[in-house]
Design a protein around this motif. Structure first.
Motif, short mmCIF file in Angstrom:
data_model
loop_
_atom_site.label_atom_id
_atom_site.label_comp_id
_atom_site.label_asym_id
_atom_site.label_seq_id
_atom_site.Cartn_x
_atom_site.Cartn_y
_atom_site.Cartn_z
N GLU A 178 1.32 -22.38 -31.88
CA GLU A 178 2.05 -21.28 -31.25
C GLU A 178 1.19 -20.43 -30.32
O GLU A 178 1.70 -19.62 -29.54
CB GLU A 178 2.69 -20.37 -32.31
CG GLU A 178 1.71 -19.54 -33.13
CD GLU A 178 1.21 -20.30 -34.35
OE1 GLU A 178 0.68 -19.64 -35.27
OE2 GLU A 178 1.35 -21.55 -34.38
N THR A 228 0.69 -21.18 -25.48
CA THR A 228 1.88 -20.90 -24.66
C THR A 228 1.52 -21.02 -23.19
O THR A 228 0.34 -21.02 -22.82
CB THR A 228 2.40 -19.49 -24.94
OG1 THR A 228 1.39 -18.54 -24.56
CG2 THR A 228 2.76 -19.31 -26.40
N ASP A 247 5.86 -23.11 -25.89
CA ASP A 247 7.07 -22.39 -25.47
C ASP A 247 7.70 -22.96 -24.20
O ASP A 247 8.52 -22.31 -23.55
CB ASP A 247 6.76 -20.91 -25.27
CG ASP A 247 5.72 -20.67 -24.17
OD1 ASP A 247 5.02 -21.65 -23.81
OD2 ASP A 247 5.62 -19.54 -23.67
#
Length: 1021
Positions: free
Chosen positions: A860, A863, A899
């Motif tokens: 995560e 991005t 993302d």
């Protein structure tokens, strides 16, 4: 009436009409004021007509103004003459208005002598003289639009100019007269193409707008006139949109202003090709048709305009709609109507379009019939005659190609030649007319073989290229066909002249003012022209020109982007203000056309996108203006112009660069040596068609190994029976035998003179379909006498020579200095298949990198924003993730992060100064777009363009389990183990490091397992 004239308030006119009618009823016949009252009522009715558009008001206006004229004697006093003139003018106005609504030519013929008599009766110095001249000018303009006689247009400009000159500044009618004069100048420009006329039109139309206060009833009309005059399409759309917005629903001119706005959008579509503009044009024109009642004179014209837009968009339903609507326009227009021939012509165009797509002979027969009628209805001195003849000629050519009747070809040449003869040099349409004539002569030559036709064709096409007021793509088409004809049928020097013109026009076709995506679409039309030009230069021994042309025609978009980022140090030293302005505009243009309007209201999105497009085009025009200013300065004549060979030669400073030109005429290699010499290697056993066949075979081989191949549709039909077969051995053998081995043999001495104890290094720059083939793996495999390129040389690739120049000029970094590394890994990207071996890959890298000089973004934390934020901080970036090559929209090719996608379009906005190496451990990072082989539209090229001088990438999807081994061996050779001083001393450059890594992978998976080791390649220095 005074209140209306001062404020433009339409509600005041109703009361005025009613009061005047009552006054006239109360005034006995024979009363001296009766004529004046009737005349005033006519004037009031005119104003109400403009608001309500009711035909009964027109008829009543003619009736009462005729009575006023009949009741007014011609008095010998100046005042009496002036009264008579005013009432004659009003009667002329009544006929003029009826013409406007019913389109009967007799009404305009009645109006002109009335206006002329009024002007002659009215003494100079009278306040109304200017208005009378203005009205006479409008009637001449109107008759010109009907009959196309330039004499009427000249008279219109003459009397309208007199009207303006007689009207003092500040007078209430000055704006109206300027507006009308602007319309006349614009009309003459459209028919004669004289730039001075359009400049005058814009000047006086802008004055008219500036003199008209906001809120005035005529503001919208004057904005419309200015919009029609503006050659800058962006401004035309802007002011026409303002005109529509200022016109209330129900207003008689609403439909006309919607149509004008639609025409402006369609004009931009024709220049820039944005389908959204054409959709807007159709929508606006449909609204205009719906607002116009049956029976109105303008109904047919509005139907005609809508039909043209449908023809332009052309889907199955669109062409049927176009024919139906154009037929309605013809049917609604009586014989003898001024616009009949235009409507017939457009109906013919729609029928011809349907014939081209569906092949029904009756369609082309009908197209010729109605276009012949259009020509027959139009006198030779009509301004549109040339266009109508040209279109009829095209229809004859179309039938000739279908039926082969020589009579049709003779008729086509006759029509096209007459069209050219009727059109003055410098006219905006001249290049298109000459193009059609040149194509007709070429067709006749192909069928009859008379060399005189080739001479006539090339002369017509050459003249087309010289008509600089014509559209760039029309001139490009002419230059391209001219060059081809010269190559085949005339001497090479003439062909070189033609190709020089082609190269000069291409930057105008692929214009800075278009979005990057649109520029790539324009390049699809240009295709193989550059390679053909280089082949012709090589055939006459002009090798330096061939190199220059190949460089100029490759990666055009990347070079445009890099041009905007060029340092301006030298310019700033001598001309700091100009340098600062150029830098400001360059930076703004670099960012133009890249906004994302996805998640906002559609109406706001459209408005924002429209504003950005207009700003983009203005920036491009300003940028070109500033470049011209710089190039006029002493010592800056070649500023940001295409590089000469002397400037390109240093690209080979670290080893030979081999440019392989694949063209239909011939195939050659041009070897740039470290000495600055060019060695030419003819490749007589290789061809353009063979390169395409090998590319198709490669696609088949990859399918056979289960590798995803993103192609639109199936493979070519001649390979259909071989689909999913493994052709790797034959592909690599052909590349060796026909290309690589002949080149290595020719340059053997050059290759090894600078190699020391290492293998020599070659950088490949291939063109055409060869750009998608693995030259670095060429060889004879599976035989008793294997012969492979990697035993003789280390291979790299480059997109252009320019991409190497900046890196070659940089001072070499101290190998003992620790490099900072950014690692981006995505072992489990949301929505994608897992990449479990990415973890091992990262661990392998970390054996060789310093923890203090390493940033690892994963899961995560990896991005799009985070990666973009870190890239400028590190010399090396390693991307271990999924990569995609978007074939339909190459700028959407991307690295897939947590993302979303880090797209090529986004990367293009970066400019990194300290970058050294990008390792793209992802699939398809150097695949490219098969229809844009010279543009290198892939992620590796993007990394080169934003500042990475060296890039390791992949030609197709790679196996996840192979990446840890490649990473381990690359970094071992690149950085050395951080705890081993001996390995620190043995560092290799990226190309050699990858060469060693692939050697280990080849041993691991087997030399014949091509799909595993071949895709890893190196770009740059």
């Amino acid at each position: 009436m005074d209140h209306f004239h001062q404020s433009g308030d339409w509600t005041a006119i109703h009361n005025a009409v009613q009061l005047m009618e009552e006054v006239i009823k109360l005034t006995p016949d024979g009363h001296t004021k009766k004529a004046g009252q009737l005349s005033n009522l006519g004037s009031a009715l005119f104003h109400r007509i403009e608001y309500l558009g009711e035909l009964r008001d027109i008829e009543n206006a003619i009736l009462v103004t005729r009575q006023a004229v009949d009741l007014t004697p011609v008095d010998l006093t100046p005042d009496g003459c002036a009264d008579k003139g005013a009432r004659l003018t009003n009667l002329g106005n009544a006929f003029f208005l009826r013409f406007k609504y019913l389109g009967e030519l007799g009404d305009i013929e009645n109006a002109i002598p009335l206006y002329q008599e009024a002007v002659e009766l009215t003494p100079d110095g009278y306040a109304d003289k200017a208005a009378m001249l203005n009205n006479l000018g409008n009637s001449f303009s109107c008759r010109f639009e009907c009959l196309g006689k330039l004499e009427d247009l000249e008279n219109a400009i003459l009397v309208k100019q007199q009207a303006v000159d007689l009207t003092p500044d500040g007078h209430a009618t000055k704006a109206e007269q300027l507006n009308n004069l602007g319309d006349a100048f614009n009309s003459r420009f459209r028919h004669l193409g004289n730039l001075r006329d359009i400049e005058n039109a814009i000047l006086v139309s802008q004055q008219a707008v500036d003199l008209t206060p906001d809120g005035h009833a005529d503001k919208a009309a004057r904005l419309t006139s200015l919009g029609n005059a503006l050659q800058n399409i962006e401004n035309a759309i802007l002011v026409n949109q303002q005109a529509v917005d200022l016109t209330p629903d129900g207003h008689a001119d609403k439909a006309a202003r919607l149509t004008n706005l639609g025409i402006a959008f369609q004009s931009r579509f024709e220049h820039l090709g944005k389908l959204e503009d054409l959709q807007n044009a159709i929508l606006l024109k449909q609204q205009a048709v719906e607002l116009t009642p049956d029976g109105y004179a303008d109904k047919a014209a509005m139907l005609n305009n809508l039909g043209n837009s449908f023809s332009c968009r052309f889907k199955d339903l669109d062409i049927e709609n176009a024919i139906f609507i154009n037929q309605q326009a013809v049917d609604l227009t009586p014989d003898g109507h001024a616009h009949k021939q235009a409507f017939l012509n457009n109906l013919g165009g729609a029928l011809q379009s349907r014939f081209r797509h569906f092949g029904e002979l009756r369609d082309i027969e009908n197209a010729i019939l109605v276009r012949q009628q259009a020509v027959d209805l139009t006198p030779d001195d009509h301004a549109d005659k040339a266009m109508l003849l040209n279109n009829l000629g095209r229809a004859f050519i179309c039938r000739f190609q279908h039926l082969g009747k020589l009579e049709d070809m003779e008729n086509a040449i006759l029509m096209n030649q007459k069209a050219v003869d009727l059109t003055p040099d410098g006219h905006a349409h001249k290049a298109g007319l000459l193009n059609t004539l040149g194509a007709a002569f070429t067709l006749r030559f192909e069928h009859l073989g008379k060399i005189g036709d080739i001479m006539k064709a090339t002369e017509a096409l050459k003249q087309a290229t010289e008509n600089t007021s014509s559209r760039p793509f029309s001139r490009y088409q002419a230059a391209h066909l001219w060059a081809i004809l010269c190559s085949k049928h005339q001497n090479p020097s003439t062909a070189l002249n033609a190709y020089t013109v082609v190269l000069g026009i291409i930057p105008q076709v692929v214009w800075f003012g278009q979005t990057v995506h649109r520029r790539y679409e324009e390049l699809l039309k240009i295709g193989r022209t550059i390679n053909a030009a280089a082949a012709m230069a090589i055939s006459v021994g002009d090798l330096s020109r061939a190199v220059e042309w190949l460089e100029e025609g490759r990666s055009i978009i990347w070079k445009q982007i890099l041009q905007l980022r060029t340092p301006l140090d030298e310019l700033r030293q001598q001309h700091p203000d100009l340098a600062d302005e150029l830098l400001r505009v360059s930076q703004a243009l670099d960012k133009a056309g890249t906004s994302d309007f996805q998640d906002i209201d559609p109406e706001i999105k459209h408005k924002n996108a429209e504003e950005e497009a207009q700003n983009h085009h203005k920036l491009a025009a300003k940028y070109e203006e500033l470049l011209q200013q710089v190039r006029e300065l002493d010592g800056f004549g070649s500023f940001l112009r295409p590089k000469k060979f002397s400037e390109l030669a240093p690209a080979a400073i670290n080893g030979p660069v081999v440019i392989v030109n694949v063209a239909e005429l011939r195939c050659d290699a041009l070897v740039l040596c470290t000495s600055g010499e060019i060695v030419s290697v003819t490749l007589p056993t290789f061809s353009y068609k063979q390169a395409e066949t090998l590319h198709l075979k490669l696609q088949s081989s990859l399918r056979a190994h289960g590798v995803r191949v993103d192609r639109d549709g199936d493979l070519a039909t001649h390979l259909a029976e071989e689909a999913n077969q493994d052709h790797f051995i034959s592909i690599l053998a052909d590349l060796w035998s026909h290309i690589v081995q002949p080149i290595l043999s020719k340059i053997e001495q050059v290759l090894y003179e600078n190699a020391d104890h290492f293998l020599p290094h070659i950088t490949w720059c291939a063109t055409g379909a060869l750009a998608f083939l693995p030259l670095h793996a060429a060889g004879i495999y599976g035989s008793d006498n294997p012969m492979n390129i990697f035993d003789f040389t280390v291979s790299s690739y480059t997109t252009t020579l320019t991409a190497m120049l900046g890196s070659c000029s940089k001072p070499k970094r101290d190998p003992t200095v620790v490099r900072s590394v950014l690692i981006v890994s995505q072992p489990a990207t949301p929505g994608q298949s897992p990449l479990p071996d990415v973890v091992k890959e990262v661990e392998a890298i970390q054996h060789y990198t310093s923890p203090d000089h390493t940033c690892h973004l994963t899961h995560e934390f990896a991005t799009v924003g985070a990666v973009l934020g870190e890239m400028s901080k590190h010399e090396i970036i390693h991307l271990a993730c999924h990569g995609i090559q978007d074939m339909k929209n190459p700028l959407s090719s991307a690295f897939l992060l947590y993302d979303g996608g880090l797209e090529l379009n986004t990367l293009m906005r970066l400019s990194l100064e300290n970058a050294e190496l990008a390792i793209l451990s992802a699939c398809e990072t150097a695949t490219g777009h098969e229809n844009l082989p010279e543009e290198a539209v892939h992620l590796a090229a993007g990394m080169l363009a934003i500042g990475y001088p060296s890039v390791i990438a992949t030609m197709w999807s790679i196996r996840d389990s192979d990446t840890p081994l490649i990473a381990d061996k690359v970094y071992a050779n690149l950085l050395g183990h951080r705890d081993n001083s001996e390995s620190q001393k043995a560092k290799l450059t990226p190309a050699y490091a990858l060469h060693e890594a692939v050697k280990h992978l080849r041993k691991e998976v087997g030399e014949m397992n091509f799909v595993r080791w071949v895709p890893f390649i190196h770009f740059g220095v």
